[in-house]
Design an enzyme around this catalytic site. Structure first.
Site, PDB file in Angstrom:
ATOM      1  N   LEU A 182     -23.351  22.679  -2.786  1.00 44.71           N
ATOM      2  CA  LEU A 182     -22.929  22.118  -4.070  1.00 44.71           C
ATOM      3  C   LEU A 182     -21.967  20.956  -3.830  1.00 44.71           C
ATOM      4  O   LEU A 182     -21.223  20.950  -2.851  1.00 44.71           O
ATOM      5  CB  LEU A 182     -22.242  23.201  -4.913  1.00 44.71           C
ATOM      6  CG  LEU A 182     -23.071  24.471  -5.149  1.00 44.71           C
ATOM      7  CD1 LEU A 182     -22.261  25.493  -5.923  1.00 44.71           C
ATOM      8  CD2 LEU A 182     -24.349  24.147  -5.895  1.00 44.71           C
ATOM      9  N   CYS A 183     -21.985  19.991  -4.753  1.00 40.51           N
ATOM     10  CA  CYS A 183     -21.097  18.825  -4.614  1.00 40.51           C
ATOM     11  C   CYS A 183     -19.639  19.254  -4.631  1.00 40.51           C
ATOM     12  O   CYS A 183     -19.296  20.147  -5.384  1.00 40.51           O
ATOM     13  CB  CYS A 183     -21.359  17.842  -5.755  1.00 40.51           C
ATOM     14  SG  CYS A 183     -22.883  16.962  -5.453  1.00 40.51           S
ATOM     15  N   PRO A 184     -18.774  18.656  -3.805  1.00 44.14           N
ATOM     16  CA  PRO A 184     -19.049  17.461  -2.988  1.00 44.14           C
ATOM     17  C   PRO A 184     -19.507  17.755  -1.559  1.00 44.14           C
ATOM     18  O   PRO A 184     -19.463  16.865  -0.717  1.00 44.14           O
ATOM     19  CB  PRO A 184     -17.676  16.786  -2.958  1.00 44.14           C
ATOM     20  CG  PRO A 184     -16.720  17.938  -2.874  1.00 44.14           C
ATOM     21  CD  PRO A 184     -17.352  19.051  -3.684  1.00 44.14           C
TER      22      PRO A 184
END
Ligand code: SF4
Ligand code: SF4
Lengths: 80, 428
Positions: free
Chosen positions: A17-19
């Site tokens: 998942l970002c970042p």
């Protein structure tokens, strides 16, 4: 572009998942030589903005960024 | 290192030291009670992670340059220059600190070591030794904010995909993800990842909320990096957007530090009053459940659920009860961790440490108390609001073979809503 470009490192960023996709690209950029290319494959759509923004602010180059099915695929060139 | 450079770094300390911080440095009794409160010291036994020792490095420089006792008899007061050796040690002890403030909670004088370490970060940045990864993350966020037009297309198409998923889950063709909706009551400032938008959108839409999303995100690596100006710029983007859209309230995602930045720090950084209310998403969800705006069914989640208080949301943000009330509303099988609330152990994943590869070893060792707590709870599902905590606990879960499911609280809420397209089910 992706057909002819020599890939120096493949990064599987699926499920991150970002970042984190951007973090992994950054951590690995020095694992390819200058002018070398990382091919990174992510599933989080946020990476479509994050990775180009990281490249632009650090001076590296995104050769291509696009969607292939459910995957987001990036070619990132180390410039320095 | 040149004398003049060391004087400049000492000057940074002097500039940042207010009365409160000076008092902390003077009153520390070296009782070392804080050592048993710090998950990193407990997990590693390494002296450099002892909270009072971390602060001591700043005290030593302060004594050398700004206190006559240290200036005249430096050896007696362990007064030191901010030379390369000191900066090396300072880097490790400062950037490894998760800012959990558990040491402060147990310190008899409530000494805020994390605050003292914000001075240390300013010194490190001035010396060109700020953490590179956190600096890059902050710069990328600022770049994105400055060049919204460049990213608008990809961000909007991401929202459209999420809107389709929302319609599939709720079965309501009118539901979606409103973008830049002028005059909405609520601006939801999400994280960049779809996971923080999808369940929130389902909940807002089902609650009939007047809401919108914008191009800007809540994560703030400028804060973790230790540069208040970068942190202010990252926050200002969505504050300005909220003003432009005329919303009455900003809702931040589950992420703990994003809540603290918006609710507690932005006004101090910008020296401007916030023209609207700031809420954490779990406050909203708790209210929707209690007022019947969304329906949840206790029978849809199988197993025993426990809850981890992220330090930034719990001990540092004061939000202990709403998340628990939500979890208790979606399951009859809730067990708390011991200890909990203000005494909750830090999981070891905060402060941006999950992005800093060089601290991986200390990070994983420092999770030992969390692992003990999770095992003792007997739960098979953990509800955990903060993204950094979840990353850390998922890794601990795998390494220690805990066999737990780690859930975002809003995902657990959506899983417990009787919706036609709800395929995800906890504990099943
Ligand atoms: S508990 Fe407080 S007074 Fe005691 S050593 Fe730690 S910081 Fe100093
Ligand atoms: S704030 Fe947390 S990580 Fe930092 S020194 Fe205190 S207890 Fe340790």
């Amino acid at each position: 572009m992706s057909d002819e470009t020599k890939i120096d490192l493949e990064l599987d960023l699926k499920g991150l998942l970002c970042p984190l996709p951007m973090v992994r690209v950054s951590q690995n950029i020095t694992n390819v030589p200058v002018d070398g290319v990382i091919r990174a494959v992510a599933t989080d759509p946020g990476a479509m903005a994050d990775i180009p923004a990281w490249a632009a602010s650090t001076g590296h180059e995104v050769l291509s960024a696009g969607k292939e099915g459910d995957l987001f695929v990036f070619l990132v060139k180390r410039t320095k | 290192m040149e004398t003049v450079e060391m004087q400049t770094l000492a000057g940074v300390i002097d500039k940042k030291m207010n009365r409160q911080l000076k008092q902390y440095i003077d009153i520390c009794a070296r009782c070392a009670i804080c050592k048993d409160a710090c998950h990193q010291y407990v997990g590693t036994g390494d002296f450099k992670y002892l909270p009072a020792r971390r602060a001591e490095l700043i005290r030593q420089v302060y004594k050398k340059y700004f206190d006559k006792t240290g200036r005249f008899v430096p050896a007696l007061y362990e007064a030191r220059d901010p030379d390369d050796n000191l900066l090396d040690e300072l880097y490790d002890s400062t950037y490894a600190c998760t800012g959990c403030r558990r040491c402060m909670y147990y310190c008899p004088f409530s000494i805020d070591t994390a605050w003292i370490l914000s001075v240390a970060k300013a010194v490190l940045i001035a010396a060109g030794r700020g953490n590179e990864m956190l600096g890059q993350l902050a710069d990328a966020a600022i770049f994105k904010g400055d060049n919204v037009a460049m990213f608008e297309g990809v961000i909007t198409s991401g929202f459209e995909e999420i809107a389709e998923e929302v319609r599939a889950i709720t079965g309501n063709p009118d539901h979606g993800v409103p973008v830049n909706k002028q005059g909405a009551d609520v601006l939801y400032v999400a994280l960049a990842g779809a996971h923080s938008i999808r369940p929130a959108a389902v909940i807002f839409e089902e609650a009939g909320e007047s809401w919108t999303i914008s191009m800007f995100e809540a994560a703030n690596y400028g804060y973790f990096y230790g540069d208040p100006e970068k942190a202010r710029l990252i926050t200002k983007r969505y504050i300005d957007e909220a003003v432009r859209l005329g919303v009455k309230e900003i809702v931040v995602p589950e992420c703990g530090h994003a809540y603290r930045v918006a609710e507690f720090f932005y006004e101090a950084w910008s020296k401007e009053p916030m023209p609207f209310k700031v809420s954490h998403i779990l406050e909203k969800v708790d209210d929707y459940i209690k007022t019947g705006r969304i329906k949840v069914d206790k029978g849809l989640i199988e197993g025993t659920v426990t809850y981890h208080d992220p330090c930034q949301l719990g001990r540092n943000g004061g939000k202990f009860e709403q998340p628990r009330d939500i979890v208790k509303a979606v399951t009859s099988n809730f067990v708390d961790l011991t200890p909990n609330r203000a005494e909750q152990w830090c999981c070891g994943g905060g402060g941006g440490i999950v992005a800093m590869e060089e601290f991986k070893d200390v990070r994983l060792k420092s999770g030992s108390k969390k692992v003990e707590q999770l095992k003792a709870s007997g739960a098979n599902i953990l509800a955990c609001p903060c993204e950094n905590c979840r990353l850390q606990i998922e890794e601990l879960n795998e390494i220690h073979e805990l066999g737990m499911e780690i859930w975002q609280v809003i995902d657990l809420v959506v899983a417990s809503m009787p919706l036609p397209g709800n395929k995800k089910s906890a504990g099943a």
